[in-house]
Design an enzyme around this catalytic site. Structure first.
Site, mmCIF file in Angstrom:
data_model
loop_
_atom_site.group_PDB
_atom_site.id
_atom_site.type_symbol
_atom_site.label_atom_id
_atom_site.label_comp_id
_atom_site.label_asym_id
_atom_site.label_seq_id
_atom_site.Cartn_x
_atom_site.Cartn_y
_atom_site.Cartn_z
ATOM 1 N N HIS A 120 45.852 50.629 -38.105
ATOM 2 C CA HIS A 120 44.841 51.156 -36.631
ATOM 3 C C HIS A 120 44.015 52.235 -37.158
ATOM 4 O O HIS A 120 44.113 53.266 -37.951
ATOM 5 C CB HIS A 120 45.624 51.812 -35.306
ATOM 6 C CG HIS A 120 44.551 51.782 -34.799
ATOM 7 N ND1 HIS A 120 43.400 50.886 -33.508
ATOM 8 C CD2 HIS A 120 44.235 53.117 -33.219
ATOM 9 C CE1 HIS A 120 42.731 51.454 -32.424
ATOM 10 N NE2 HIS A 120 43.258 52.557 -32.894
ATOM 11 N N CYS A 159 38.489 48.052 -35.139
ATOM 12 C CA CYS A 159 38.706 49.567 -34.891
ATOM 13 C C CYS A 159 38.462 50.026 -36.021
ATOM 14 O O CYS A 159 37.444 50.994 -35.656
ATOM 15 C CB CYS A 159 40.180 49.510 -34.753
ATOM 16 S SG CYS A 159 41.335 49.185 -36.164
#
Length: 1129
Positions: A470, A229
């Site tokens: 994340h 990510c």
């Protein structure tokens, strides 16, 4: 859609009785009940709504309404009832009511969209905050209230409360001590309060089922491969920097493959531009040379950005894009030391691609820049030595000369916490503006002809903590557009508040003692926001049109679109093939043409390892195709009439060979039936195509079996045989053709057919052998019949001329084979081996040789040496693992064969799997036998303090001493005699000095796990102290340790200068080192040393087991604590 049979459709953690703060006011301040404002009644709609359904923070109301449904004859109602339709926000609404409960003993109430059945507009939705209130019309102070929020859609058209209120309580004679039932005389009122909210992003309370990013935003996301990510966020940011995308497109890649990183990035950008769904980054990471370690481990984004920029900048050199990245991303800063009292300044101008800013201790972006350009005064003991002026008071700092068009700001959200001895995330509140002025941080000499006003166009966010988190990005893809959230494969519209304020970090807004929110990655509740910006992208206002290429299309290279279109067409073809695979079958067809160019075992090579003219052709045909139709196709390819060929079914014999079995002469039979009836059930259908000899007078094709003379018809039949020719002079064995013979003929009787096929004159002497299988070649006896020799259809006979003694001697002397059986043995053991240089220096070629597995070490070493034009005794070989790494080098052994090396037993050369057709080689300075009498000694040479390390491997006789190591090092490193007089060798273990090795020390006494270092020491001393490096704690050692001479009476300030001269570490890096005394073992607490201390005395007054510890940061570690840095191949 009605949610029948379900429980209350709200958040699973929803609690009707939420905790509230209980305040106990002082008696003097308390108010009488009579003075308190009474709660609004259920029929006071405006007040009731204001009290019980306040507006949601951060949401804007589009419309609100309330509607009351008067329910009568409750007990006579049907199982499911609808209230009257009312309107709010331009949408119809109604109450859905289950008087006897929706499969529960509770009254069930829902709010439902009121469109007619199957009349809901496509893509219809409404974001609603609503409240349902059941109350007694005879006593409006009695009410039951439930509220919720929901995104109503065509699929989820109702939402509410299955367990609204227990039926038993509703009809009880007294509800909550009111002295009357809630449902009195079978009547009650239910009021729906509806507030329709504006949805500027289009995704408020969206469940993202069937969400289409391209349809909703015109953009697509990137798939997450595991932990990529962080890569996705950076790639999207760079993609929407249109000038960067154009520069990447300008790199010439029309001749490159997918392993070229520039082509892979172009391809990714093109797919982001043209795809309708999320794009995979797999090919890009493969082109980087990454494996699962990089894919499943989050990396440092700043490091990745810099490595990617360097790699692309390198590939743009010499192209029209050369210099584009520097112009776009590079600014200039000046590091200076300026004297206060004299006119003297020392400065250095440096380029920067991004700026790292401190978050900790700063409230906002301007604070960080003020911190960055803060001036340090050098005075007192810290005065600056100015050339020509001596020690002077001075100002030291950094100032910016220019800022780039696209400014990347890296916010230091991860820092080392000395108390926890670990890297931690800094979640402090840190503000950054949408428009920012950089001019206050420019030098007075900077060019200000254009304003340095910057617009925020990218916020890259990290959510979570150091170990679990994340990454996603908020980007503004156009000059004056909106922000969008790019969260891996999902792209959604975002508000400015979501992009900026929500990523400042800091505490959540505390309401009524609320404990904060749950971190989605650590599963813990916290008052701190888990999401915060770690990288900002600002674009200079005056260059916005240039960076976004306003009004211009960013067209990809023509070849890129063509290649991808071709790939998509190929994928579509393969998909169609898979769908229709059950309708087709593959048939392998071999003919004379294949047989004649094949040198090997059996008729042809049926396995397609390497494509060659000898390989049979594979036809993909419909299973219902008739044999007649199939023969037409094959005959057309062979350039002959279809009736002139006859297919033979090939079968697998028990001895492992594949030979013709029977001719297939059923023209109307389908190929699937023929395969089932004549072929080998578990293998692909294989056919041999036999050609007719000629046509008869009627034009009918005549095959060999019709032309053979069966002299004795009893127990006799024609046999179809294959003939191969072994030519001893050319050392070759190829197919000649097929012929027919009589089953009862003697071997010598087939001479006419063989002489005819070979074109040899009558009387030529030859001998025959039969190829039964790979390792069974038997000579044939001339007087024995074919029947007695057990010859059958499809057998292979090999013919060779009988050689004279002279010819035999010549061929043998040249290393050739004179018998077909010997040559077959060579073919059986033949192997093509690739030889790869083990080291890059000196440059040596990679080449392949065809060898026999039976060759001894000396034989194949001679072949390799001949190729390299070196002595065969000076070549060493090393097997290669399947992952491409070197195994243990092969030791010389006269009995060792190539087969032993390439196909070792389970106990040879290590246990890991190795390549069976590849070896590393190296050309040695001495013979292998001599080398094996030596010991490899790895030593690190330090020619310039600790700033440079040169590693060498020396081959020293096993009986050698350190003097031999010094001699070898001098030759390898080209060290002068003058320097060599000062060179000393010492042992190191686990980054700690162990001992200095004297010249007569035996090398066999060097421990296997010890490292050797060699360095020139300018002074010898009777008293030395060992020096080592550590990071915060003495057990966290790093760097190169060394022995250091100490002087009696020398202050440590002078000792430090000698340390600086020895290590060549100077200036700021040296200033950051903390000097300590550490008592062995090195886990004890370090004692700091002051400049006035005398090291001699400190060591003298304690035990001898002390070391000098240099406490400074381990530069080889990244912020994630990993020692290896990210790379792009």
């Amino acid at each position: 859609m009605d949610q029948l049979g379900s429980d209350m459709l709200v958040d699973p953690e929803y609690d009707e009785k939420q905790d509230v703060a209980i305040i106990n006011p002082d008696v003097d301040d308390s108010m009488d009940d009579a003075d308190q404002e009474p709660a609004p009644r259920a029929d006071e709609y405006e007040a009731f709504m204001k009290k019980n359904m306040p507006e949601l923070p951060d949401q804007e109301t589009e419309a609100e309404a309330y509607h009351t449904w008067e329910i009568s004859d409750w007990r006579t109602l049907s199982r499911r009832e609808h209230g009257p339709v009312f309107e709010c926000g331009g949408h119809p609404w109604r109450i859905l009511f289950f008087p006897y409960g929706n499969n529960v003993d509770f009254a069930s109430f829902y709010l439902e969209q009121g469109h007619e059945e199957k009349q809901v507009p496509e893509d219809w939705y409404a974001c609603v905050q609503f409240m349902l209130v059941l109350w007694n019309p005879n006593d409006p102070t009695m009410s039951i209230t439930h509220s919720a929020t929901h995104r109503f859609t065509a699929d989820e058209g109702d939402w509410g409360f299955t367990r609204f209120s227990e039926l038993r309580k509703l009809f009880a004679s007294s509800y909550d001590d009111h002295g009357r039932p809630m449902v009195e005389n079978n009547t009650a009122n239910v009021t729906a309060y509806v507030r329709v909210l504006k949805d500027p992003t289009g995704v408020l309370w969206h469940n993202f089922i069937n969400y289409d990013s391209k349809k909703e935003t015109g953009m697509v996301g990137l798939k997450n491969q595991g932990a990529t990510c962080y890569l996705n966020s950076l790639l999207q940011s760079l993609y929407f920097t249109n000038a960067f995308r154009l520069a990447v497109y300008q790199i010439p890649t029309d001749q490159e493959d997918r392993l070229n990183s520039a082509y892979a990035l172009q391809r990714l950008f093109y797919l982001l531009q043209s795809n309708n769904s999320a794009v995979s980054t797999t090919e890009l990471t493969q082109s980087f040379g990454w494996d699962s370690k990089q894919i499943f481990e989050q990396q440092d984004v700043q490091e990745l950005s810099r490595v990617l920029m360097d790699k692309l900048d390198e590939k743009m050199k010499g192209t029209e894009a050369e210099g584009a990245l520097e112009q776009m991303f590079v600014g200039k800063m000046k590091t200076y030391i300026s004297c206060i009292n004299v006119e003297y300044e020392s400065s250095r101008l440096e380029d920067f691609w991004d700026i790292q800013l401190n978050v900790s201790g700063n409230k906002n972006l301007d604070d960080s820049f003020k911190d960055y350009v803060q001036v340090e005064t050098m005075d007192g003991e810290n005065k600056y030595f100015a050339e020509g002026y001596g020690l002077q008071d001075a100002k030291k700092g950094v100032i910016f000369e220019t800022f780039p068009e696209v400014l990347h700001l890296q916010l230091k959200r991860f820092e080392y916490d000395i108390n926890r001895d670990a890297m931690m995330k800094v979640n402090d509140r840190y503000e950054f503006p949408e428009i920012w002025d950089a001019s206050p941080y420019l030098s007075d000499q900077a060019d200000r002809s254009e304003p340095y006003i910057y617009h925020l166009h990218g916020v890259l966010v990290h959510s979570g903590d150091l170990n679990a988190g994340h990454y996603y990005a908020f980007l503004k893809p156009t000059k004056d557009g909106h922000f969008y959230k790019f969260d891996d494969d999902r792209v959604t519209r975002a508000t400015q508040r979501e992009a900026l304020e929500e990523n400042f970090g800091g505490d959540y807004t505390q309401v009524n003692g609320n404990a904060g929110q749950r971190n989605p990655y650590t599963r813990t509740w916290s008052a701190k926001r888990s999401m915060s910006a770690y990288m900002l992208v600002y674009i200079r206002e005056s260059r916005l049109d240039k960076v976004f290429l306003t009004g211009k299309a960013v067209d990809p290279p023509t070849h890129l679109a063509q290649r991808i279109a071709k790939e998509k067409a190929e994928l579509e073809r393969k998909r169609k093939e898979r769908e229709e695979a059950h309708l087709y079958m593959d048939i392998q067809v071999a003919s004379d043409a294949n047989f004649k160019v094949y040198q090997g075992f059996d008729v042809v090579p049926w396995k397609h390892e390497i494509d060659s003219p000898a390989h049979p052709k594979t036809y993909r045909v419909l299973r219902v195709t008739t044999l007649a139709e199939f023969c037409e196709t094959v005959a057309s390819d062979l350039g002959i009439d279809a009736d002139m060929i006859r297919p033979w079914a090939m079968v697998n014999r028990q001895n492992g060979t594949v030979r013709p079995d029977v001719p297939v002469e059923f023209p109307e039979m389908s190929v699937e039936e023929a395969s089932s009836k004549f072929g080998t059930k578990t293998a692909q259908f294989k056919l041999w195509v036999e050609r007719a000899e000629k046509r008869d007078e009627d034009g009918t094709a005549m095959f060999g079996d019709k032309l053979i003379d069966l002299k004795t018809p009893a127990n006799n039949r024609p046999l179809m045989l294959f003939l191969k020719h072994f030519d001893a002079k050319t050392q070759s064995l190829f197919g000649v053709g097929n012929f027919y013979a009589s089953y009862q003929d003697r071997v010598c009787d087939v001479s006419p057919q063989i002489l005819k096929l070979m074109g040899w004159p009558v009387g030529t002497n030859f001998k025959l052998s039969e190829e039964i299988k790979q390792n069974m070649i038997e000579a044939m006896k001339p007087k024995v019949t074919l029947a007695q020799s057990e010859i059958q259809d499809g057998d292979i006979l090999t013919v060779q001329r009988i050689l004279s003694d002279k010819e035999t001697t010549q061929i043998t002397a040249a290393g050739g084979y004179v018998e077909a059986k010997e040559f077959y043995d060579y073919l059986l053991n033949r192997i093509n081996v690739e030889f790869v240089p083990r080291y890059t220096e000196p440059p040596l070629p990679t080449f392949s040789l065809t060898l026999s597995k039976k060759m001894t070490y000396d034989q194949f070493a001679a072949k390799v040496a001949e190729q390299l034009k070196v002595e065969p005794t000076h070549v060493r070989f090393t097997p290669i693992t399947t992952t491409g790494k070197a195994k243990t080098a092969v030791k010389y052994n006269q009995q060792l064969t190539l087969n032993n090396i390439l196909f070792p037993g389970p106990y040879n050369y290590g246990g890991s799997a190795q390549k069976a057709d590849c070896l590393f080689y190296e050309v040695l300075d001495m013979s292998l036998k001599e080398m094996e009498q030596r010991r490899p000694v790895k030593i690190t040479w330090l020619p310039d303090g600790l700033l440079k390390e040169d590693e060498y491997q020396l081959m020293i006789p096993r009986a050698g001493q350190i003097t031999d190591v010094l001699d070898g090092l001098q030759k390898k490193a080209n060290i002068s005699d003058e320097v060599m007089e000062k060179v000393r060798i010492y042992e190191v273990h686990n980054s700690k000095f162990y001992k200095e090795l004297l010249p007569d020390h035996q090398i066999m006494g060097i421990g296997e796990y010890f490292a050797l270092y060699a360095a020139p020491f300018l002074e010898d001393a009777d008293r030395k102290i060992s020096v080592f490096h550590f990071d915060k704690e003495p057990n966290k050692v790093h760097g190169i340790p060394f022995p250091f001479p100490i002087r009696e009476g020398e202050k440590f300030s002078e000792t430090k200068q000698r340390l600086s001269d020895l290590t060549k570490i100077k200036g700021k890096p040296f200033d950051k080192i903390k000097f300590t005394l550490v008592t062995k073992p090195h886990y004890s607490r370090p004692e700091p040393i002051e400049d006035d201390d005398v090291l001699w005395d400190l060591v003298e007054s304690t035990r001898d087991d002390v070391a000098l510890g240099l406490d400074h940061v381990n530069k080889s570690r990244s912020w994630l604590g990993k020692a290896d840095s990210i790379f792009i191949r």
